[in-house]
Design an enzyme around this catalytic site. Structure first.
Site, PDB file in Angstrom:
ATOM      1  N   HIS A   1       2.210  40.813 -19.165  1.00  0.00           N
ATOM      2  CA  HIS A   1       0.811  40.425 -19.075  1.00  0.00           C
ATOM      3  C   HIS A   1       0.081  40.539 -20.410  1.00  0.00           C
ATOM      4  O   HIS A   1      -0.886  39.804 -20.654  1.00  0.00           O
ATOM      5  CB  HIS A   1       0.083  41.287 -18.035  1.00  0.00           C
ATOM      6  CG  HIS A   1       0.326  40.857 -16.631  1.00  0.00           C
ATOM      7  ND1 HIS A   1       1.415  41.263 -15.897  1.00  0.00           N
ATOM      8  CD2 HIS A   1      -0.388  40.043 -15.802  1.00  0.00           C
ATOM      9  CE1 HIS A   1       1.365  40.725 -14.688  1.00  0.00           C
ATOM     10  NE2 HIS A   1       0.288  39.981 -14.599  1.00  0.00           N
ATOM     11  N   GLY A   2       0.486  41.448 -21.256  1.00  0.00           N
ATOM     12  CA  GLY A   2      -0.216  41.601 -22.520  1.00  0.00           C
ATOM     13  C   GLY A   2       0.473  42.590 -23.434  1.00  0.00           C
ATOM     14  O   GLY A   2       1.195  43.486 -22.984  1.00  0.00           O
TER      15      GLY A   2
END
Length: 520
Positions: A326-327
């Site tokens: 996600h990041g």
């Protein structure tokens, strides 16, 4: 280009839709090519420089997929596996370079006290989604579940604009058979009506709900330090609701857009905030990502086939890597690890109760099971949204009342509040007063959205009630199958009002808000 923009709704969508069906009368390949080119234009609207990167990724994976198929045709499974590994490693290397290089450098600088300069790379839009989509294609090709010999169809599969930027994550085997069906190239007014309805519901979620509650997120996560109890809880709840309505709104819009072209996308949300436990939550939240992590990471790691200890390790590894996907940040690692621990505890709890099934049939009350699950998810979202661990911990301290408590002034002297005030003061908390009106609007909006997310029927339930013939929404858990709403003037008027209301609330120009998952 954004789905919630006048340029997309008023120009791009009608031109693309009309062009597709007009060209389909002459040639299905021309229609497919038109849709592929339109999708590239949609992607290039953000930054034309990254079109070359997207096209390079598409050509590379198409060639690798064909090479895997040829090795199978030659009865050389070991060579096919080597080609598959080469393709996956190359895809992940591209993703790592753009998404994680600066994160890796900054982490090394922090640990070793060095000062290596960051590259300050711009993350190409949607790179995580089109990379995962193509990795799934390569694996499915290796398994013999997907074969693609037409480059135009493969271009459409990857670039199909409804899912290109933020999903759902698609499987070649579930989309291409639909696209090869001649019925896909003929105008189907039921598909148009259903697609527009789902698109409108998604647009309303984004514009009327997510953007509205989102006004209360940034002041807590990006501004105020040491937020007090009400402010911290307000910000955490606001983001919890904003993320759901924003991303489920995008997914609805993507599903609706695809349906207009005769394509049925997989569902991505099924009322996740109604979940009674974390396992159920992940069956309802970002369902295509959960499926991807299960099929291409958790099961290849061994799944639950090698005993409970190995299963728990596999769950933790899967969720940590899912968080990192996600990041590029330690907050995402912590978020993934938290959910990994949640799942391990949940599985252990279920195992304990199955073992005790002969001696007791007692179960946790549904409300308390829901509340515990919702609070656990919300704590995770604090790390997911915070820019760094210090901010996340500061907000959690505020939620625990350790940064002070602000009470409405007419509560402060009420006798029923004395025990709470004494408890807070005894634990070092500062109790201040303010006028309730400062938080009234936020409180009312939060309660309204919480009720919608936890009690109201979701999009697929609404559409199943709309018509039982919509097989895309059949047999879902909790579906209200005994009710049907046939198309009529009242329904048309309701959707038209919702669509017009959403259009009015769309900001103009550069003020149009992006979808939250664009940054992942």
């Amino acid at each position: 280009m954004l789905f919630n923009s006048y340029a997309f709704i008023g120009l791009f969508l009608p031109i693309t839709l009309a062009g597709f069906f007009l060209l389909a009368k002459a040639s299905h390949n021309w229609a497919a090519l038109w849709l592929g080119i339109a999708s590239l234009a949609f992607y290039g609207w953000w930054d034309p420089r990254y079109l070359a990167l997207l096209l390079l990724s598409i050509v590379f994976n198409f060639v690798v997929g064909r090479a895997i198929s040829r090795q199978h045709e030659r009865d050389a499974p070991n060579h096919a596996k080597l080609v598959l590994i080469f393709g996956i490693v190359s895809d992940l290397a591209l993703l790592f370079y753009f998404k994680y290089t600066d994160f890796f450098i900054s982490s090394v600088n922090h640990v070793l006290h060095t000062q290596h300069p960051l590259l300050n790379l711009v993350l190409p839009l949607g790179i995580s989604f089109f990379t995962f989509t193509q990795i799934a294609f390569l694996v499915d090709t290796y398994r013999g579940e997907a074969k693609e010999y037409d480059p135009v169809h493969y271009l459409f599969f990857v670039t199909n604009f409804p899912h290109l930027i933020a999903g759902p994550i698609l499987h070649h085997k579930e989309i291409m058979p639909q696209f090869e069906n001649p019925a896909c190239y003929r105008v189907n007014w039921e598909n148009i009506a259903v697609g527009l309805t789902i698109f409108t519901i998604g647009l309303a979620k984004k514009v009327l709900l997510a953007d509205e509650i989102g006004r209360y997120v940034a002041p807590v996560f990006d501004g105020t330090s040491n937020p007090h109890l009400f402010l911290a809880w307000g910000g955490a709840l606001a983001y919890t609701l904003q993320l759901y309505f924003d991303f489920s709104g995008y997914s609805d819009m993507a599903i609706g857009l695809a349906r207009m072209f005769g394509i049925k996308f997989p569902l991505n949300f099924d009322s996740p905030y109604k979940a009674q436990n974390i396992i159920e939550f992940w069956r309802r939240w970002h369902m295509t990502l959960s499926r991807f992590l299960r099929d291409y990471l958790y099961i290849p790691l061994g799944g639950n086939r090698q005993g409970p200890t190995r299963r728990h390790v596999n769950l933790l590894v899967t969720m940590v890597l899912g968080g990192l996907w996600h990041g590029a940040g330690w907050t995402f690692v912590v978020w993934g690890a938290l959910h990994g621990v949640y799942l391990v505890v949940n599985h252990a709890w279920q195992t304990f109760f199955r073992a005790a099934a002969d001696t007791t049939k007692e179960r946790s009350p549904r409300f308390w099971a829901w509340l515990l699950t919702f609070l656990a998810v919300m704590v995770g979202w604090v790390f997911f949204r915070a820019k760094d661990l210090d901010i996340a911990i500061d907000i959690l301290r505020g939620m625990a009342g350790l940064n002070g408590v602000v009470l409405p002034h007419h509560w402060f002297n009420a006798s029923f509040m004395n025990p709470l005030k004494e408890l807070l003061v005894a634990n070092g908390a500062q109790v201040l007063t303010t006028k309730f009106i400062a938080y009234r609007d936020q409180l009312y909006l939060t309660l309204q959205l919480l009720l919608i997310a936890t009690l109201a029927p979701n999009t697929q339930q609404i559409m199943q009630r709309f018509s039982p013939t919509i097989d895309q929404f059949k047999n879902l858990e909790g579906a209200l199958s005994r009710w049907t709403w046939r198309p009529n003037v009242a329904w048309l008027l309701a959707i038209a009002i919702l669509f017009g209301w959403s259009l009015i609330d769309i900001p103009s120009g550069e003020k149009v808000s992006e979808f939250l998952y664009f940054q992942f």
